[in-house]
Design a protein around this motif. Structure first.
Motif, mmCIF file in Angstrom:
data_model
loop_
_atom_site.group_PDB
_atom_site.id
_atom_site.type_symbol
_atom_site.label_atom_id
_atom_site.label_comp_id
_atom_site.label_asym_id
_atom_site.label_seq_id
_atom_site.Cartn_x
_atom_site.Cartn_y
_atom_site.Cartn_z
ATOM 1 N N TYR A 5 0.837 -1.196 0.000
ATOM 2 C CA TYR A 5 0.000 0.000 0.000
ATOM 3 C C TYR A 5 0.874 1.248 0.000
ATOM 4 O O TYR A 5 0.571 2.231 -0.678
ATOM 5 N N LYS A 6 1.946 1.197 0.758
ATOM 6 C CA LYS A 6 2.855 2.341 0.852
ATOM 7 C C LYS A 6 3.433 2.695 -0.520
ATOM 8 O O LYS A 6 3.520 3.867 -0.892
ATOM 9 N N GLU A 7 3.796 1.675 -1.299
ATOM 10 C CA GLU A 7 4.340 1.906 -2.645
ATOM 11 C C GLU A 7 3.275 2.489 -3.572
ATOM 12 O O GLU A 7 3.537 3.430 -4.325
ATOM 13 N N LEU A 8 2.080 1.911 -3.527
ATOM 14 C CA LEU A 8 0.997 2.401 -4.379
ATOM 15 C C LEU A 8 0.628 3.846 -4.033
ATOM 16 O O LEU A 8 0.408 4.665 -4.920
ATOM 17 N N ARG A 9 0.581 4.142 -2.755
ATOM 18 C CA ARG A 9 0.234 5.499 -2.333
ATOM 19 C C ARG A 9 1.310 6.491 -2.787
ATOM 20 O O ARG A 9 0.987 7.589 -3.266
ATOM 21 N N ALA A 10 2.575 6.120 -2.634
ATOM 22 C CA ALA A 10 3.668 7.007 -3.051
ATOM 23 C C ALA A 10 3.601 7.273 -4.549
ATOM 24 O O ALA A 10 3.794 8.413 -4.998
ATOM 25 N N LYS A 11 3.284 6.233 -5.335
ATOM 26 C CA LYS A 11 3.168 6.397 -6.787
ATOM 27 C C LYS A 11 2.007 7.335 -7.128
ATOM 28 O O LYS A 11 2.136 8.213 -7.990
ATOM 29 N N LEU A 12 0.891 7.158 -6.451
ATOM 30 C CA LEU A 12 -0.279 8.000 -6.675
ATOM 31 C C LEU A 12 0.011 9.454 -6.299
ATOM 32 O O LEU A 12 -0.305 10.375 -7.053
ATOM 33 N N GLU A 13 0.623 9.656 -5.150
ATOM 34 C CA GLU A 13 0.906 11.015 -4.683
ATOM 35 C C GLU A 13 1.971 11.711 -5.527
ATOM 36 O O GLU A 13 2.067 12.941 -5.515
ATOM 37 N N ALA A 14 2.752 10.935 -6.271
ATOM 38 C CA ALA A 14 3.794 11.524 -7.126
ATOM 39 C C ALA A 14 3.216 12.105 -8.415
ATOM 40 O O ALA A 14 3.894 12.874 -9.101
#
Length: 128
Positions: A5-14
């Motif tokens: 989830y942390k990776e997906l969220r970071a990608k989305l927020e980028a």
């Protein structure tokens, strides 16, 4: 391979448009909530009823009616009791491209033991 989830969220927020889309989504949800909350209160006011009067019919304190009018998600049985206490009859329809069907409430005539609010007010039949 799965991603955390942390990776997906970071990608989305980028994404460059993330902040604007997130703000727009939050604003839309807030507007929908505001419209929903207003509808129950507006419905009660249109019937020229106060929260105190409606609470008396439901055998609940006024604060419970206020909470119901602000609640984002209600049991159908609770909404039914609210509408009936205001003098109406709740009807639910399932609408499909090839079918329009009324959902009947015969199955809701007994208290829903999973609904703590159901025990607070007696089940009432609508008058025709």
């Amino acid at each position: 391979m799965t991603k955390s989830y942390k990776e997906l969220r970071a990608k989305l927020e980028a994404r460059p448009d993330h902040a604007e889309k997130a703000a727009a989504a939050k604003a839309q949800l807030k507007a929908e909530d505001r419209a929903y909350f207003q509808r129950l209160g507006e419905l009660r006011r249109a019937r020229q009823m106060t929260q105190v009067a409606l609470a008396g019919r439901l055998h609940l304190p006024q604060s419970s009616v206020s909470r119901l009018e602000r609640q984002a998600d209600l049991y159908v049985s609770t909404l039914r009791k609210y509408i009936e206490a205001a003098g109406g009859q709740l009807e639910v329809r399932a609408v499909f491209p090839d079918l329009d069907a009324e959902i009947r409430f015969e199955d809701f005539d007994t208290v829903d033991n999973d609904n703590p609010e159901a025990a607070d007010a007696p089940v009432r039949k609508a008058h025709a």
